[in-house]
Design a protein around this motif. Structure first.
Motif: not given
Length: 276
Positions: A227-248
Protein backbone atom coordinates in the motif's frame (compact mmCIF):
# COMPACT_ATOMS: atom_id res chain seq x y z
CA UNK A 1 -3.28 -70.83 52.52
CA UNK A 2 -0.80 -72.15 49.87
CA UNK A 3 -3.57 -72.36 47.25
CA UNK A 4 -4.55 -68.76 47.86
CA UNK A 5 -0.92 -67.64 47.56
CA UNK A 6 -0.60 -69.47 44.23
CA UNK A 7 -3.77 -67.83 42.90
CA UNK A 8 -2.53 -64.36 43.90
CA UNK A 9 0.88 -65.01 42.30
CA UNK A 10 -0.73 -66.20 39.07
CA UNK A 11 -2.97 -63.16 39.02
CA UNK A 12 0.02 -60.86 39.53
CA UNK A 13 1.91 -62.63 36.74
CA UNK A 14 -1.03 -62.21 34.38
CA UNK A 15 -1.14 -58.51 35.14
CA UNK A 16 2.61 -58.19 34.59
CA UNK A 17 2.40 -60.14 31.31
CA UNK A 18 -0.43 -57.89 30.15
CA UNK A 19 1.54 -54.74 30.99
CA UNK A 20 4.60 -56.08 29.15
CA UNK A 21 2.47 -56.97 26.12
CA UNK A 22 0.89 -53.50 26.06
CA UNK A 23 4.32 -51.89 26.35
CA UNK A 24 5.57 -53.97 23.42
CA UNK A 25 2.59 -52.88 21.33
CA UNK A 26 3.19 -49.23 22.24
CA UNK A 27 6.88 -49.56 21.40
CA UNK A 28 6.10 -51.13 18.02
CA UNK A 29 3.55 -48.36 17.31
CA UNK A 30 6.07 -45.68 18.34
CA UNK A 31 8.79 -47.11 16.08
CA UNK A 32 6.35 -47.44 13.17
CA UNK A 33 5.19 -43.83 13.60
CA UNK A 34 8.76 -42.59 13.88
CA UNK A 35 9.80 -44.39 10.70
CA UNK A 36 6.71 -43.10 8.94
CA UNK A 37 7.45 -39.51 9.95
CA UNK A 38 11.09 -39.89 8.91
CA UNK A 39 10.07 -41.39 5.56
CA UNK A 40 7.65 -38.52 4.96
CA UNK A 41 10.28 -35.95 5.96
CA UNK A 42 12.95 -37.48 3.74
CA UNK A 43 10.45 -37.95 0.95
CA UNK A 44 9.46 -34.27 1.06
CA UNK A 45 13.01 -32.97 0.83
CA UNK A 46 14.11 -31.47 -2.46
CA UNK A 47 17.77 -31.83 -3.37
CA UNK A 48 19.92 -29.71 -5.66
CA UNK A 49 23.35 -31.01 -6.64
CA UNK A 50 26.20 -28.67 -7.51
CA UNK A 51 29.67 -29.03 -9.06
CA UNK A 52 32.31 -26.31 -9.43
CA UNK A 53 34.96 -26.29 -12.16
CA UNK A 54 37.86 -23.97 -12.88
CA UNK A 55 39.31 -24.38 -16.39
CA UNK A 56 43.05 -24.55 -16.98
CA UNK A 57 44.71 -21.31 -18.01
CA UNK A 58 44.31 -20.82 -21.74
CA UNK A 59 41.75 -23.62 -22.08
CA UNK A 60 38.51 -21.82 -21.22
CA UNK A 61 37.22 -22.06 -24.80
CA UNK A 62 38.12 -25.75 -24.97
CA UNK A 63 36.38 -26.36 -21.64
CA UNK A 64 33.19 -24.61 -22.75
CA UNK A 65 33.14 -26.48 -26.05
CA UNK A 66 33.58 -29.84 -24.29
CA UNK A 67 30.90 -29.02 -21.72
CA UNK A 68 28.42 -27.93 -24.41
CA UNK A 69 28.98 -31.16 -26.36
CA UNK A 70 28.67 -33.31 -23.24
CA UNK A 71 25.46 -31.53 -22.21
CA UNK A 72 23.81 -32.08 -25.59
CA UNK A 73 24.74 -35.76 -25.51
CA UNK A 74 23.94 -36.65 -21.89
CA UNK A 75 21.68 -33.93 -20.47
CA UNK A 76 19.02 -33.45 -23.13
CA UNK A 77 15.76 -34.07 -21.24
CA UNK A 78 13.97 -32.73 -18.15
CA UNK A 79 15.03 -35.85 -16.23
CA UNK A 80 18.74 -35.42 -17.05
CA UNK A 81 18.82 -31.61 -17.14
CA UNK A 82 21.76 -29.63 -15.84
CA UNK A 83 22.27 -25.86 -15.69
CA UNK A 84 25.55 -23.95 -15.88
CA UNK A 85 26.42 -20.63 -14.24
CA UNK A 86 29.60 -18.59 -14.49
CA UNK A 87 30.87 -16.87 -11.34
CA UNK A 88 31.44 -13.18 -12.11
CA UNK A 89 33.08 -11.80 -8.98
CA UNK A 90 34.88 -12.63 -5.77
CA UNK A 91 37.62 -15.23 -5.19
CA UNK A 92 35.87 -17.76 -7.46
CA UNK A 93 35.52 -15.46 -10.48
CA UNK A 94 35.93 -17.47 -13.66
CA UNK A 95 34.70 -20.67 -12.03
CA UNK A 96 31.69 -22.49 -13.49
CA UNK A 97 28.90 -23.97 -11.40
CA UNK A 98 26.84 -26.86 -12.77
CA UNK A 99 23.53 -27.59 -11.02
CA UNK A 100 21.22 -30.61 -11.17
CA UNK A 101 17.91 -29.44 -9.73
CA UNK A 102 14.77 -30.66 -7.94
CA UNK A 103 15.68 -34.26 -7.16
CA UNK A 104 14.56 -36.70 -4.46
CA UNK A 105 16.58 -39.39 -2.69
CA UNK A 106 15.99 -41.92 -5.49
CA UNK A 107 18.23 -39.82 -7.74
CA UNK A 108 21.29 -41.02 -5.85
CA UNK A 109 20.49 -44.68 -6.60
CA UNK A 110 21.02 -44.20 -10.34
CA UNK A 111 24.10 -45.44 -12.16
CA UNK A 112 26.02 -42.54 -13.72
CA UNK A 113 29.21 -44.48 -14.44
CA UNK A 114 28.95 -44.18 -18.25
CA UNK A 115 28.30 -40.43 -18.08
CA UNK A 116 31.20 -39.95 -15.64
CA UNK A 117 33.50 -41.98 -17.91
CA UNK A 118 32.56 -39.73 -20.84
CA UNK A 119 33.31 -36.63 -18.76
CA UNK A 120 36.66 -38.01 -17.62
CA UNK A 121 37.65 -38.79 -21.20
CA UNK A 122 36.39 -35.65 -22.95
CA UNK A 123 36.19 -32.79 -20.43
CA UNK A 124 38.42 -33.47 -17.42
CA UNK A 125 41.67 -32.67 -19.27
CA UNK A 126 40.61 -29.00 -19.57
CA UNK A 127 39.98 -28.58 -15.81
CA UNK A 128 42.50 -27.15 -13.34
CA UNK A 129 40.39 -27.50 -10.19
CA UNK A 130 37.00 -28.87 -9.15
CA UNK A 131 34.90 -29.10 -5.99
CA UNK A 132 33.42 -32.57 -6.24
CA UNK A 133 29.71 -33.18 -5.77
CA UNK A 134 27.85 -31.13 -3.17
CA UNK A 135 24.25 -31.91 -2.24
CA UNK A 136 22.02 -29.08 -1.09
CA UNK A 137 18.53 -29.11 0.38
CA UNK A 138 16.16 -26.35 -0.69
CA UNK A 139 13.87 -25.19 2.10
CA UNK A 140 10.51 -24.94 0.38
CA UNK A 141 8.92 -23.05 3.27
CA UNK A 142 11.58 -20.34 2.94
CA UNK A 143 11.17 -20.05 -0.82
CA UNK A 144 9.12 -17.84 -3.08
CA UNK A 145 9.10 -17.91 -6.88
CA UNK A 146 11.10 -21.15 -7.16
CA UNK A 147 8.36 -23.74 -7.72
CA UNK A 148 7.80 -23.32 -11.47
CA UNK A 149 9.78 -26.22 -12.94
CA UNK A 150 9.39 -24.97 -16.52
CA UNK A 151 10.44 -21.36 -15.86
CA UNK A 152 13.50 -20.03 -17.67
CA UNK A 153 16.33 -19.25 -15.20
CA UNK A 154 17.11 -15.61 -14.51
CA UNK A 155 20.14 -13.98 -16.13
CA UNK A 156 21.90 -13.43 -12.79
CA UNK A 157 21.85 -14.98 -9.32
CA UNK A 158 23.18 -13.58 -6.07
CA UNK A 159 24.42 -16.12 -3.52
CA UNK A 160 25.01 -15.08 0.08
CA UNK A 161 26.45 -17.91 2.14
CA UNK A 162 26.81 -18.05 5.94
CA UNK A 163 27.67 -20.62 8.60
CA UNK A 164 24.85 -21.09 11.13
CA UNK A 165 25.48 -22.04 14.74
CA UNK A 166 24.76 -25.60 15.82
CA UNK A 167 21.12 -26.01 16.90
CA UNK A 168 19.99 -22.57 15.68
CA UNK A 169 18.54 -23.45 12.28
CA UNK A 170 15.01 -22.45 13.31
CA UNK A 171 16.17 -19.02 14.49
CA UNK A 172 17.98 -18.49 11.21
CA UNK A 173 15.11 -19.65 9.01
CA UNK A 174 12.18 -17.94 10.75
CA UNK A 175 12.58 -14.57 9.04
CA UNK A 176 13.06 -16.24 5.64
CA UNK A 177 9.92 -18.35 6.09
CA UNK A 178 7.89 -15.32 7.08
CA UNK A 179 9.41 -13.20 4.33
CA UNK A 180 8.34 -15.80 1.76
CA UNK A 181 4.76 -15.60 3.07
CA UNK A 182 4.89 -11.80 2.87
CA UNK A 183 6.19 -11.97 -0.70
CA UNK A 184 3.26 -14.15 -1.67
CA UNK A 185 0.71 -11.90 0.02
CA UNK A 186 2.15 -8.73 -1.52
CA UNK A 187 2.63 -10.29 -4.99
CA UNK A 188 6.40 -9.85 -5.10
CA UNK A 189 7.70 -9.95 -8.68
CA UNK A 190 11.13 -11.37 -7.73
CA UNK A 191 12.17 -14.57 -5.98
CA UNK A 192 13.97 -15.81 -2.90
CA UNK A 193 15.13 -19.16 -1.50
CA UNK A 194 17.38 -20.78 1.09
CA UNK A 195 19.65 -23.82 0.64
CA UNK A 196 21.71 -25.84 3.11
CA UNK A 197 24.49 -28.32 2.36
CA UNK A 198 23.36 -31.86 3.16
CA UNK A 199 26.44 -33.70 1.92
CA UNK A 200 29.85 -32.91 0.49
CA UNK A 201 30.64 -29.92 2.69
CA UNK A 202 29.90 -28.12 5.95
CA UNK A 203 26.31 -29.09 6.82
CA UNK A 204 25.88 -25.82 8.70
CA UNK A 205 26.52 -23.79 5.55
CA UNK A 206 23.42 -22.03 4.21
CA UNK A 207 23.00 -20.09 0.98
CA UNK A 208 20.38 -17.36 0.54
CA UNK A 209 19.80 -16.99 -3.19
CA UNK A 210 17.73 -14.76 -5.45
CA UNK A 211 17.67 -14.33 -9.20
CA UNK A 212 17.17 -11.23 -11.34
CA UNK A 213 17.40 -10.09 -14.95
CA UNK A 214 18.70 -6.53 -14.60
CA UNK A 215 20.67 -4.60 -12.01
CA UNK A 216 18.80 -1.30 -12.09
CA UNK A 217 15.20 -0.27 -11.70
CA UNK A 218 12.88 -3.05 -10.59
CA UNK A 219 15.13 -5.85 -11.78
CA UNK A 220 15.38 -7.54 -8.39
CA UNK A 221 11.64 -7.49 -7.71
CA UNK A 222 8.83 -5.22 -6.56
CA UNK A 223 6.09 -5.67 -3.95
CA UNK A 224 3.09 -5.00 -6.16
CA UNK A 225 0.58 -5.29 -3.30
CA UNK A 226 2.32 -2.85 -0.97
CA UNK A 227 0.00 0.00 0.00
CA UNK A 228 1.03 3.60 -0.57
CA UNK A 229 2.88 5.04 2.40
CA UNK A 230 3.63 1.59 3.86
CA UNK A 231 7.12 0.09 3.72
CA UNK A 232 8.07 -3.59 3.79
CA UNK A 233 8.95 -3.51 7.50
CA UNK A 234 5.52 -2.11 8.39
CA UNK A 235 3.79 -4.75 6.27
CA UNK A 236 5.87 -7.48 7.95
CA UNK A 237 4.94 -6.24 11.44
CA UNK A 238 1.29 -5.99 10.48
CA UNK A 239 1.32 -9.60 9.30
CA UNK A 240 3.39 -11.15 12.11
CA UNK A 241 2.98 -8.90 15.11
CA UNK A 242 4.39 -5.82 16.79
CA UNK A 243 8.17 -5.39 16.24
CA UNK A 244 8.37 -8.83 14.55
CA UNK A 245 10.73 -7.45 11.86
CA UNK A 246 13.37 -6.34 14.37
CA UNK A 247 13.01 -9.42 16.58
CA UNK A 248 13.18 -11.91 13.69
CA UNK A 249 16.19 -10.28 12.05
CA UNK A 250 17.97 -10.09 15.40
CA UNK A 251 17.32 -13.82 15.93
CA UNK A 252 18.60 -14.47 12.41
CA UNK A 253 21.80 -12.49 13.01
CA UNK A 254 22.37 -14.14 16.39
CA UNK A 255 22.16 -17.58 14.74
CA UNK A 256 25.01 -16.84 12.34
CA UNK A 257 28.43 -18.06 13.41
CA UNK A 258 30.39 -16.85 10.38
CA UNK A 259 29.28 -13.96 8.20
CA UNK A 260 30.36 -13.60 4.61
CA UNK A 261 31.41 -17.20 4.11
CA UNK A 262 30.89 -16.37 0.46
CA UNK A 263 28.96 -13.68 -1.41
CA UNK A 264 29.06 -13.90 -5.17
CA UNK A 265 27.16 -13.17 -8.35
CA UNK A 266 26.69 -15.76 -11.07
CA UNK A 267 25.51 -15.50 -14.67
CA UNK A 268 23.34 -18.13 -16.32
CA UNK A 269 24.97 -19.77 -19.34
CA UNK A 270 22.18 -21.22 -21.49
CA UNK A 271 24.72 -22.30 -24.13
CA UNK A 272 26.24 -24.69 -21.58
CA UNK A 273 22.91 -25.88 -20.17
CA UNK A 274 20.10 -28.23 -21.10
CA UNK A 275 17.88 -26.78 -23.82
CA UNK A 276 14.14 -27.46 -23.72
Amino acid sequence: SPNCFVKISLKRQCIIDKIITNMKHLLILFVACTLSVQAQTWGNKEYWISYEYTPKKGERAAFEKAVATKTKKWNNSPETAIFTFEVLNGPNAGTYERWVVRKDRAFFDQDFSAEIAYWDKNVAATIADESGQQTWRRFKGSSYGWDNETATPNKFYQQNRVIVKQGMTNEFLRVHERFAKLMKKLEYTGNHTVFRIENGGNTREFAVVYGYDQHGGEGSGTFMGLEDGVNVEDAYNKMFGYDAWSKDWEANRSAIELWGSLAQKTKFRPDLSTQF
